[in-house]
Design a protein around this motif. Sequence first.
Motif, short mmCIF file in Angstrom:
data_model
loop_
_atom_site.label_atom_id
_atom_site.label_comp_id
_atom_site.label_asym_id
_atom_site.label_seq_id
_atom_site.Cartn_x
_atom_site.Cartn_y
_atom_site.Cartn_z
N GLN A 76 6.42 -79.21 -12.86
CA GLN A 76 5.41 -78.85 -11.87
C GLN A 76 4.01 -78.87 -12.52
O GLN A 76 3.05 -79.40 -11.95
CB GLN A 76 5.70 -77.47 -11.28
CG GLN A 76 4.67 -77.03 -10.25
CD GLN A 76 4.89 -75.61 -9.78
OE1 GLN A 76 5.56 -74.81 -10.43
NE2 GLN A 76 4.33 -75.29 -8.64
N ALA A 77 3.91 -78.32 -13.72
CA ALA A 77 2.62 -78.30 -14.42
C ALA A 77 2.18 -79.71 -14.81
O ALA A 77 0.99 -80.03 -14.76
CB ALA A 77 2.71 -77.40 -15.65
N LEU A 78 3.12 -80.56 -15.20
CA LEU A 78 2.77 -81.95 -15.51
C LEU A 78 2.24 -82.67 -14.28
O LEU A 78 1.26 -83.43 -14.37
CB LEU A 78 3.98 -82.69 -16.08
CG LEU A 78 4.31 -82.41 -17.53
CD1 LEU A 78 5.75 -82.80 -17.85
CD2 LEU A 78 3.33 -83.14 -18.44
N ALA A 79 2.86 -82.42 -13.12
CA ALA A 79 2.37 -83.03 -11.88
C ALA A 79 0.97 -82.50 -11.55
O ALA A 79 0.09 -83.27 -11.14
CB ALA A 79 3.33 -82.76 -10.73
N ALA A 80 0.76 -81.21 -11.76
CA ALA A 80 -0.57 -80.63 -11.54
C ALA A 80 -1.59 -81.28 -12.48
O ALA A 80 -2.72 -81.59 -12.07
CB ALA A 80 -0.54 -79.12 -11.75
N MET A 81 -1.19 -81.52 -13.71
CA MET A 81 -2.07 -82.17 -14.69
C MET A 81 -2.43 -83.58 -14.21
O MET A 81 -3.60 -83.99 -14.28
CB MET A 81 -1.39 -82.21 -16.05
CG MET A 81 -2.27 -82.66 -17.18
SD MET A 81 -1.34 -82.49 -18.73
CE MET A 81 -2.37 -83.46 -19.81
N GLU A 82 -1.45 -84.30 -13.71
CA GLU A 82 -1.71 -85.66 -13.20
C GLU A 82 -2.67 -85.62 -12.01
O GLU A 82 -3.47 -86.54 -11.83
CB GLU A 82 -0.39 -86.33 -12.79
CG GLU A 82 -0.53 -87.74 -12.29
CD GLU A 82 -0.92 -88.74 -13.37
OE1 GLU A 82 -1.22 -89.89 -13.00
OE2 GLU A 82 -0.93 -88.41 -14.58
N GLU A 85 -5.51 -80.91 -11.89
CA GLU A 85 -5.55 -79.45 -11.84
C GLU A 85 -5.24 -78.91 -13.24
O GLU A 85 -4.20 -78.30 -13.48
CB GLU A 85 -4.56 -78.94 -10.79
CG GLU A 85 -4.90 -79.45 -9.40
CD GLU A 85 -3.83 -79.14 -8.38
OE1 GLU A 85 -2.88 -78.37 -8.68
OE2 GLU A 85 -3.94 -79.67 -7.26
N LEU A 86 -6.19 -79.14 -14.15
CA LEU A 86 -5.95 -78.85 -15.56
C LEU A 86 -5.83 -77.36 -15.86
O LEU A 86 -5.02 -76.96 -16.70
CB LEU A 86 -7.05 -79.47 -16.41
CG LEU A 86 -7.21 -80.99 -16.29
CD1 LEU A 86 -8.29 -81.49 -17.23
CD2 LEU A 86 -5.90 -81.69 -16.54
#
Length: 166
Positions: A76-82, A85-86
């Motif tokens: 989920q955090a990797l998708a946010a990063m993409e 949403e850093l």
Amino acid sequence: MLPWLSVLTLTLLLSCWFPRPALGDSLEAHPVKPEAAALYNLGAMQVARGNWQGARCSYGAAARIQPDLILAQSSQALAAMELGELAVAEETFRQLVRRHPLFADARAALTALLWHRGRQGEAESHWAASVGLDERYADAQWLLTTRQWPPGPVQDLRQFLAFGTS
């Protein structure tokens, strides 16, 4: 949905595809709930289509159903990063590293994020721990195809590794 394909059947089919985490220290030792596995796999299918927003939502739902499913939280955090949403991604990775210091995925992802933000020294520290836990994180092809990281974080990690070897 096809009438003969029940939710239970679909859940069982999807749970067969649930990837085994590459953690090396059995952090995911708890049985995966079928609902969480189905949502995780839905996220993986959305990743294959390039739907990072949908993947983020599916991984988040899987993590809410089963909070100890740390691979869903990291995904989920990797998708946010993409999605750019850093701050959200960094907070999640830091929480994961704090709670699970042997979780190579979160450390490698945090390395990529910190590098992207220009924090080289801290990135190097997390990378040393990550690669010491699982060397596969240095393989961009493995990250993209097997672990299914988004292209942005993979590119950031490639740049970090290229800088370290130059």
